[in-house]
Design an enzyme around this catalytic site. Structure first.
Site, short mmCIF file in Angstrom:
data_model
loop_
_atom_site.label_atom_id
_atom_site.label_comp_id
_atom_site.label_asym_id
_atom_site.label_seq_id
_atom_site.Cartn_x
_atom_site.Cartn_y
_atom_site.Cartn_z
N HIS A 1 0.87 -1.19 0.00
CA HIS A 1 0.00 0.00 0.00
C HIS A 1 0.90 1.23 0.00
CE1 HIS A 1 -3.92 1.93 1.74
NE2 HIS A 1 -3.22 2.83 1.06
N HIS B 1 1.28 4.76 -2.43
CA HIS B 1 0.93 5.63 -3.57
C HIS B 1 2.23 6.31 -4.01
CE1 HIS B 1 -3.42 5.30 -2.75
NE2 HIS B 1 -3.02 5.20 -1.48
N HIS C 1 -9.54 0.84 -1.54
CA HIS C 1 -9.56 1.50 -0.24
C HIS C 1 -10.98 1.41 0.32
CE1 HIS C 1 -5.78 3.02 -1.61
NE2 HIS C 1 -5.64 3.90 -0.62
N GLU D 1 -11.34 3.31 5.66
CA GLU D 1 -10.37 4.26 6.21
C GLU D 1 -11.14 5.34 6.96
OE1 GLU D 1 -6.70 7.20 4.83
OE2 GLU D 1 -8.11 6.45 3.32
N ASP E 1 1.58 3.96 2.94
CA ASP E 1 0.53 4.77 2.31
C ASP E 1 1.13 5.91 1.49
OD1 ASP E 1 -1.97 5.61 1.58
OD2 ASP E 1 -2.67 6.11 3.58
N ASP E 2 1.36 7.06 2.11
CA ASP E 2 1.95 8.24 1.45
C ASP E 2 3.09 8.74 2.34
OD1 ASP E 2 -0.14 8.98 -0.84
OD2 ASP E 2 -1.26 8.41 0.96
#
Length: 337
Positions: A17, A19, A197, A200, A278-279
């Site tokens: 996961h 991005h 997703h 969340e 994630d980011d």
């Protein structure tokens, strides 16, 4: 005997996961803005970093889309991806499954192939130079109409040799998975794997929608599934992988204290959990930072951390032989081999 920090540092693991646009560090954002003549509302790297304060998912997304405006040329996407791979190689990452958001780029006039070619070339170099294998997942932006996702899927059809699956990301609340049934059905029929997703910020119903309406192979996040006991039991029975992102949850105020993060509850309920960043440039940590954060907050043992690492390979889209080989690396590491 290794300290927990040292154990995590070299523990073989996959990241499922991530991005790629969310790995755009402020230094690179500023450099690419200068290289491409893009005007940013910040006069320094420090000013960009100071803006990385969010109270919810939408706060982050507003800055996220603004930041990616500096990505214009194939080389930009190459540089972004190659920098991420170099960073996670130091974290013991052996395999990555990378999300990218083509709609956010084609809407700015950047060709689909420009994005794909740059990312894919970096992934190929990463495997050759760093030994990190990779798969690429195209994500549809759920705040845009499903018709737009269908156009993007059509653009991807000629690149099935380079794109393993499709996903669903961006603003969650108000955009249930059921809006994207048609595009996911067409993608699965074309041989793409499916992830989404869900849970969340959105309710447990969105997790069930991803399972039933989109027929996904993995749930990205899934935290709010814990509010529905029947759903939890189903996720556990099916051993549906969840790609959990603790530091992201903290920075977006999904949890207010890492000691209250639901990861331990997920494990106790038999859910199939993986740890991811994630980011990472926006949320203050790459994958090992996430491992360390939950270990310190929740007191996870080396054995539990190793099991999460095994899960990361077992939940991947590698073939069975490659999965077994990577899991054997985890076992050898744990046993001091």
């Amino acid at each position: 005997m290794l300290s927990v920090t040292d154990f995590i540092a070299s523990l073989p693991k996959a990241e499922l996961h991530i991005h790629i646009e969310g790995s755009l560090e402020p230094e690179m954002m500023f450099a690419l803005a200068q290289r491409n003549g893009v005007s940013l509302p910040y006069d320094s790297v420090e000013a960009i970093r100071a803006a990385y304060s969010f109270s919810n998912l939408q706060d982050f997304l507003d800055l996220y889309y603004q930041g990616m405006s500096v990505l214009r040329e194939e080389q930009d996407f190459y540089d972004l991806t190659r920098a991420y791979l170099s960073r996670v190689a130091a974290d013991g990452v052996k395999h990555v499954e990378v999300f990218f958001d083509p709609q956010a780029h084609t809407a700015r006039g950047v060709a689909f192939e420009t994005v794909l070619d740059g990312i894919h070339r970096a992934l190929a170099d990463g495997e050759r130079q760093l030994g990190i294998t990779a798969k690429l997942i195209l994500c549809f932006l759920r705040h845009l109409p499903a018709e737009d996702a269908l156009v993007t899927l059509e653009q991807a059809m000629d690149h099935r040799d380079r794109i393993v699956g499709v996903g669903l990301d961006s603003s969650e609340n108000g955009y249930p998975p059921e809006l994207f049934v048609e595009v996911f059905a067409k993608a699965r029929a074309a041989g793409f794997r499916a992830v989404a997703h869900a849970g969340e910020e959105g309710p447990p119903a969105y997790v069930r929608g991803a399972l039933e309406a989109l027929q996904v192979d993995r749930i990205d996040h899934g935290n709010r599934a814990l509010e529905d006991e029947a759903l939890v039991a189903e996720l556990a029975e099916r051993q549906m992988p969840l790609t959990v992102c603790p530091l992201s949850n903290l920075r977006l105020c999904g949890v207010t204290d890492m000691k209250k993060h639901p990861l331990k509850t997920m494990l106790d309920k038999g859910l199939f959990v993986t740890l991811n960043s994630d980011d990472p440039s926006y949320f203050g940590g790459y994958v090992n930072d996430n491992y360390r954060a939950v270990q310190q907050a929740l007191g996870l043992s080396d054995a539990v951390l190793a099991e999460i690492a095994r899960n990361s390979f077992a939940a991947s889209f590698l073939d069975d032989e490659a999965k077994a080989a990577r899991i054997a690396e985890v076992d050898a590491y744990v046993n001091g081999g």
